[in-house]
Design an enzyme around this catalytic site. Structure first.
Site, PDB file in Angstrom:
ATOM      1  N   GLU A  35       0.832  -1.199   0.000  1.00 45.01           N
ATOM      2  CA  GLU A  35       0.000   0.000   0.000  1.00 45.01           C
ATOM      3  C   GLU A  35       0.872   1.256   0.000  1.00 45.01           C
ATOM      4  O   GLU A  35       1.929   1.292   0.612  1.00 45.01           O
ATOM      5  CB  GLU A  35      -0.936   0.027   1.225  1.00 45.01           C
ATOM      6  CG  GLU A  35      -2.097  -0.929   1.111  1.00 45.01           C
ATOM      7  CD  GLU A  35      -3.223  -0.655   2.124  1.00 45.01           C
ATOM      8  OE1 GLU A  35      -3.188   0.376   2.824  1.00 45.01           O
ATOM      9  OE2 GLU A  35      -4.133  -1.500   2.212  1.00 45.01           O
ATOM     10  N   HIS A  97      -4.529   6.793   0.809  1.00 48.56           N
ATOM     11  CA  HIS A  97      -3.736   5.570   0.669  1.00 48.56           C
ATOM     12  C   HIS A  97      -4.363   4.693  -0.407  1.00 48.56           C
ATOM     13  O   HIS A  97      -5.468   4.956  -0.876  1.00 48.56           O
ATOM     14  CB  HIS A  97      -3.582   4.817   1.993  1.00 48.56           C
ATOM     15  CG  HIS A  97      -4.849   4.300   2.589  1.00 48.56           C
ATOM     16  ND1 HIS A  97      -5.757   5.102   3.237  1.00 48.56           N
ATOM     17  CD2 HIS A  97      -5.363   3.047   2.652  1.00 48.56           C
ATOM     18  CE1 HIS A  97      -6.765   4.359   3.669  1.00 48.56           C
ATOM     19  NE2 HIS A  97      -6.566   3.109   3.323  1.00 48.56           N
ATOM     20  N   HIS A  99      -5.504   0.819  -1.927  1.00 49.87           N
ATOM     21  CA  HIS A  99      -6.027  -0.496  -1.523  1.00 49.87           C
ATOM     22  C   HIS A  99      -5.802  -1.479  -2.665  1.00 49.87           C
ATOM     23  O   HIS A  99      -5.950  -1.084  -3.830  1.00 49.87           O
ATOM     24  CB  HIS A  99      -7.536  -0.430  -1.255  1.00 49.87           C
ATOM     25  CG  HIS A  99      -7.910  -0.077   0.141  1.00 49.87           C
ATOM     26  ND1 HIS A  99      -9.211  -0.130   0.593  1.00 49.87           N
ATOM     27  CD2 HIS A  99      -7.159   0.324   1.194  1.00 49.87           C
ATOM     28  CE1 HIS A  99      -9.244   0.230   1.857  1.00 49.87           C
ATOM     29  NE2 HIS A  99      -8.024   0.528   2.257  1.00 49.87           N
ATOM     30  N   ASP A 110      -9.589   1.980   8.737  1.00 49.85           N
ATOM     31  CA  ASP A 110      -9.599   3.321   8.133  1.00 49.85           C
ATOM     32  C   ASP A 110     -10.594   4.227   8.851  1.00 49.85           C
ATOM     33  O   ASP A 110     -10.270   5.362   9.212  1.00 49.85           O
ATOM     34  CB  ASP A 110      -9.990   3.245   6.650  1.00 49.85           C
ATOM     35  CG  ASP A 110      -8.944   2.549   5.804  1.00 49.85           C
ATOM     36  OD1 ASP A 110      -7.759   2.569   6.194  1.00 49.85           O
ATOM     37  OD2 ASP A 110      -9.316   1.983   4.760  1.00 49.85           O
TER      38      ASP A 110
END
Ligand SMILES: [Zn+2]
Length: 154
Positions: A35, A97, A99, A110
């Protein structure tokens, strides 16, 4: 990219193309990619949110296939530099971020992390997740309310 602010009907969420290009370039396209992530920088004008910059992973971040922990001090240093260089106009405005999924949506982790950021910041924050396709999850959080932002219909 212009979206409807999900918490304030008269406000907009604007993401600069240059930011989206960097996010797209940090997607997990290979099965071995960890990630990516960082902070979003931008400005607030009235209730509008405008994302103008971002950070990408630094060496001390903790990254795996399914997690990104922002640990490196470089993110905060970049936010401070941006704030100083802009005379206090550009500030820390959110988090992003990647995924490893086609249609990204926030995990329970999250949501928990974003909630604590919102409670600490006490102003609307932008959250972005990039999936493996061109699809993004974008949202705005304020206090305990985090909602997905949807594109404006032309
Ligand atoms: Zn996530």
């Amino acid at each position: 990219m212009m979206l409807q602010h999900p918490l304030i009907s008269t406000a907009r969420l604007l993401i600069d193309d240059a930011v989206l290009e960097v996010v797209m370039g940090n997607r997990q396209l290979k099965s071995t990619d960890a990630e990516s992530g960082g902070i979003l920088l931008g400005l607030r004008r009235d209730d509008h949110l405008h994302v103008t910059g971002l950070t990408t992973p630094y060496p001390d971040d903790k990254r795996s296939r399914t997690s990104f922990q922002r640990k490196d001090k470089g993110h905060q240093a970049r936010a401070l530099a941006g704030w100083l260089n802009s005379g206090g106009v550009v500030d820390y405005i959110g988090e992003w971020h990647s995924h490893p999924e086609r249609h990204p949506s926030p995990s329970p982790i999250d949501s928990r992390e974003w909630n604590s950021i919102c409670l600490f910041q006490r102003k609307p924050m932008v959250f972005l997740i990039a999936g493996t396709l061109a699809q993004l999850w974008l949202g705005v959080g304020h206090n305990r309310d985090i909602r997905q932002a949807l594109p404006l219909l032309a």
